[in-house]
Design an enzyme around this catalytic site. Structure first.
Site, PDB file in Angstrom:
ATOM      1  N   ASP A  63     -36.740  22.583 -52.523  1.00  0.00           N
ATOM      2  CA  ASP A  63     -37.184  23.701 -51.681  1.00  0.00           C
ATOM      3  C   ASP A  63     -38.438  23.355 -50.901  1.00  0.00           C
ATOM      4  OD1 ASP A  63     -37.215  26.188 -50.527  1.00  0.00           O
ATOM      5  OD2 ASP A  63     -38.005  27.247 -52.265  1.00  0.00           O
ATOM      6  N   THR A  81     -40.342  36.872 -40.630  1.00  0.00           N
ATOM      7  CA  THR A  81     -41.678  37.053 -41.221  1.00  0.00           C
ATOM      8  C   THR A  81     -42.768  36.443 -40.348  1.00  0.00           C
ATOM      9  OG1 THR A  81     -41.459  34.978 -42.449  1.00  0.00           O
ATOM     10  CG2 THR A  81     -40.816  37.007 -43.603  1.00  0.00           C
TER      11      THR A  81
END
Lengths: 262, 535
Positions: free
Chosen positions: B305, B178
């Site tokens: 995360d 990405t």
């Protein structure tokens, strides 16, 4: 009946017929219950009895087959007040689906109310001055046409007795996910003009407001002296003293019947 | 004109070009390294190798910014979330469209010069983020970009014709790209995504001319390598540690700075006791051979995360009374860090949002993480939320104000621990999260002293932002909101000076450049790219 619809109906029947549960399924259902308590019960109630979300122990209107149920659990119904909570593993997804399927399917406990009579109560109490049902009514409050599919009877009862206790949140694209809908705001412009109404939308620089007379306003925040957002307040009158108990039962039964929920 | 004469004529032109006379390589390395000397261009992802996202242009300034008008707009041909950060050089803007298209526009008019979309298999695996692309890199006369099926592609800058197309790794295992590549001298550096599928993360360098891989540095050590002891059992094999945001580069120290993402599985840590090096870390890497010169782990044994895939911003400053070459990061875990970028020494860290996952940090920057903030089956409320107080989008550092500008996300999350079963190319997250969004969350543009983290000013936003910042020599900070506002603040005090509602979420980084000597500011919003200038 198309094949798909037929299969769906069959699954539904099997779901109902699966009581009591076969033993190998019981562990899965139990695991599903744990997950449900963490992720779903705040809206659907501890045993799926409903609340902010509909009860899940009636015949389901959206989750008509297993695939639809799994999709709803995995993706939510984001534009209708059910956010996607989190990603589930396949095992977790199956367990959650099994649990929802295990919930007893019984006629809605909408109290002893009579929906026909409730409709008359709705008219008599003037609810229609602020709510639309099937195209008819005023627009200050939310449309109630399908309210029986979205909310459980307990929630509906509370909405009438103590509106501020159950304020809708994030069920529409505007103002958007998680935002309080119908939020009362009090505004004073730099020139001293006062406007009270409901927030329609907002961004970091501006706010759009509708007042009780349906007049629309738009302000740049930089031009305001005061912008109070009245969280926890409702513009709906409470009907604690305005409705007799029997009327209330009927009214709830009427609202719960709206939108095809059984 | 007769055919022969035409041929002779064409040959003359091509031969001249090939002999190097008039036509030179467009963007040689030294032009990127010296980006400051030509502020009319925006030659690399963050504007310069120090990743400051600062423009020396000052035509648009405090006095006239309110007069900004659209110069042109470009509407993406491909639907999806637009996180692109354009490159502008020699009259051309290069950008990417979701998920994996590269496009060149005439910078004067916004008219496409070429566009290239590789064939993406319909069963492409993109888990862990939407299928976005953040931009291209340019070097010499090539344009480089990564794809969701994990290829790195080099296109001819003038025509978009493919020069080479290299598979970085196997998308069937969950690897995808990405981020924009970083072009340095003789190397294209590319990071990958995929930690939510239990990949083993790495950073790669490729030969710009051939697409041949020059080195690969894994972010998770294998048996026999240092750091292996920070992983229980075989957990390193699916240890995550993606490298999905473009890093920075110090040509003098000859070091690359690159952040790494979360360990796998994200929220269920049962299988991976230990610190889980080098996840949630900053790596200083020798670009010659890919060797890790030093590392600093922001969040050891992460369970929230909190990828350290934020932009590592380089500047020199006096920190705690001593002149330092600094690398800084506004981390996703809620703290702003300063490290010595030559040695990796921890200098200081300051919380810049509400956080409740750690009882502070020790003298070496290691957190005293609270175990009661770990994800649980029934959910745990933790600040910041899963998307963090920062994310991929860029902060900005102004050498003029010496302030660090950051778009802060102020939000709590509910962290769930769930099952984690590894299977190639499927989610290996072990739970997930929900956020306290809407009226319960907010955002702010924060400006703090870069050398200390001391807050100078704050500008409040309605919602947590997903757009980067640009500061300029004109004394401005440009940024965007989730609700679609593109705005300019006074870089000294945070006063709003201009804003425009662009009608779609701003989830991209602003850049600045000049067209025919006139300064422009560009930002993507919704499915469009907007360029603004003075009338």
């Amino acid at each position: 009946m198309s094949i798909e619809r037929f299969a769906g109906a069959l699954l539904l029947l099997l779901g109902v017929a699966a009581h009591p549960l076969p033993a190998q399924n019981a562990a899965e259902v139990d695991k599903g219950r744990q997950l449900f308590l963490g992720m779903c019960s705040r809206c659907h109630g501890a045993e799926g009895g409903g609340g902010e979300g509909p009860s899940l122990n009636r015949s389901l209107t959206r989750a008509t087959d297993d695939q639809a149920l799994r999709t709803i659990i995995q993706e939510g119904i984001p534009d209708r007040g059910m956010p996607r909570t989190r990603r589930l593993s396949n095992g977790e997804l199956s367990a959650m689906a099994a649990y929802v399927r295990s919930l007893g399917r019984h006629a809605e406990v909408a109290g002893q109310g009579n929906a026909e009579k409730g409709k008359a109560v709705y008219q008599r109490l003037g609810c229609a001055s602020c709510h639309v049902i099937a195209g008819q009514g005023g627009i200050l409050g939310p449309e109630l046409t399908n309210i029986g599919v979205r909310r459980a009877p307990g929630y509906l009862r509370q909405a009438i007795l103590d509106p501020a206790a159950v304020l809708p949140r994030g069920g529409t694209d505007v103002p958007g996910r998680g935002f309080n809908e119908y939020l009362p705001v009090r505004i004073v412009t730099r020139e001293g003009r006062e406007v009270n109404g409901l927030r329609v939308n907002e961004d970091s620089f501006s706010i759009q407001v509708r007042d009780a007379g349906s007049q629309l306003y738009s302000f740049q925040k930089a031009d305001l002296q005061k912008l109070d957002k009245e969280f926890g307040k409702s513009l709906m009158p409470d009907y604690k003293t305005r409705a007799a108990d029997a009327d209330l039962d009927d009214l709830v039964a009427y609202l719960a019947s709206l939108g095809g929920a059984k | 004109m007769r055919i022969e004469r035409l041929r002779a004529w064409i040959c003359a032109g091509v031969c001249l070009a090939l002999s190097g006379g008039a036509v030179m390589a467009q963007v040689p390395y030294r032009r990127i390294a010296g980006a400051e000397s030509d502020p009319s261009t925006w030659v690399t992802y963050s504007g310069n190798y120090q990743a400051q996202r600062f423009s020396l242009l000052d035509q648009i300034n405090r006095q006239n910014v309110a007069q900004l008008k659209p110069t042109w707009m470009y509407q993406m041909r491909h639907p999806g979330i637009v996180e692109t950060s354009p490159i502008v050089v020699d009259g051309v803007m290069y950008l990417t469209e979701p998920p994996s298209t590269a496009t060149a526009l005439d910078v004067r008019t916004g008219r496409p010069l070429w566009t290239y979309t590789p064939k993406i298999p319909s069963d492409v695996i993109v888990i862990g983020s939407p299928p976005v692309n953040r931009g291209v890199a340019v070097l010499d006369d090539l344009v480089f970009f990564g794809t969701v099926n994990c290829h790195l592609i080099a296109l001819d800058a003038k025509t978009g014709i493919v020069r080479w197309d290299t598979m970085v790794d196997d998308n069937k295992k969950g690897y995808y790209v990405t981020s924009a590549p970083l072009a340095i001298d003789g190397r294209i550096i590319i990071g990958i995504s995929g930690a939510e599928t239990g990949i083993r993360g790495f950073l790669d360098a490729y030969d710009p001319k051939t697409g041949k891989r020059l080195w690969r540095t894994y972010t998770v050590p294998a048996p026999g390598e240092p750091g292996r002891e920070t992983w229980g059992g075989d957990s390193w094999q699916h240890g995550g540690g993606s490298t999905w945001v473009t890093g920075s580069y110090d040509p003098d120290l000859h070091l690359l700075y690159w952040g790494t993402g979360n360990p796998g599985p994200d929220w269920n840590d049962d299988v991976r006791p230990g610190d889980n090096l080098y996840t949630c870390s900053l790596l200083a890497i020798d670009p010659a051979n890919g060797k890790i010169k030093w590392h600093f782990q922001f969040t050891p044994h992460d369970v929230h995360d909190w990828d350290a895939t934020e932009i590592p911003v380089l500047f020199d400053a006096e920190v705690q009374g001593r002149r330092r070459k600094v690398v800084s990061m506004a981390n996703r875990n809620g703290f702003y860090y300063l490290l010595d970028r030559a040695t990796g020494e921890f200098l200081t860290a300051v919380p810049y949002v509400k956080q409740n996952w750690t009882d502070g940090l020790d003298a070496k920057g290691r957190p005293f993480a609270r175990r009661d903030a770990d994800p649980k089956a029934e959910g745990t409320l933790v600040y910041p939320a899963i998307t963090g107080s920062a994310n991929w989008y860029s902060p900005s550092y102004s050498p003029k104000t010496r302030l660090f500008y950051h778009a802060a996300r102020q939000m709590a999350g509910i962290y769930f621990k769930g099952d984690a079963e590894y299977k190639d190319g499927t989610a290996y997250t072990g739970g997930g999260g929900d956020t306290k969004n809407g009226d319960e969350a907010s955002g702010a543009i924060l400006a703090w002293e870069a050398s200390s983290g001391k807050l100078r000013w704050e500008f409040k936003l309605l919602t947590p932002p997903w757009a980067g910042l640009l500061s300029t020599a004109g004394g401005l900070v440009f940024g965007g909101t989730e609700e679609g506002n593109f705005f300019a603040l006074d870089a000294e005090n945070g006063k709003p000076l201009w804003q425009l509602q662009l009608g779609g979420r701003v989830a991209a980084n602003p850049v600045s450049f000049a067209i025919d000597g006139k300064q422009q500011v560009a930002i993507a919003a919704g499915s469009s790219l907007f360029v603004f200038g003075l009338p």
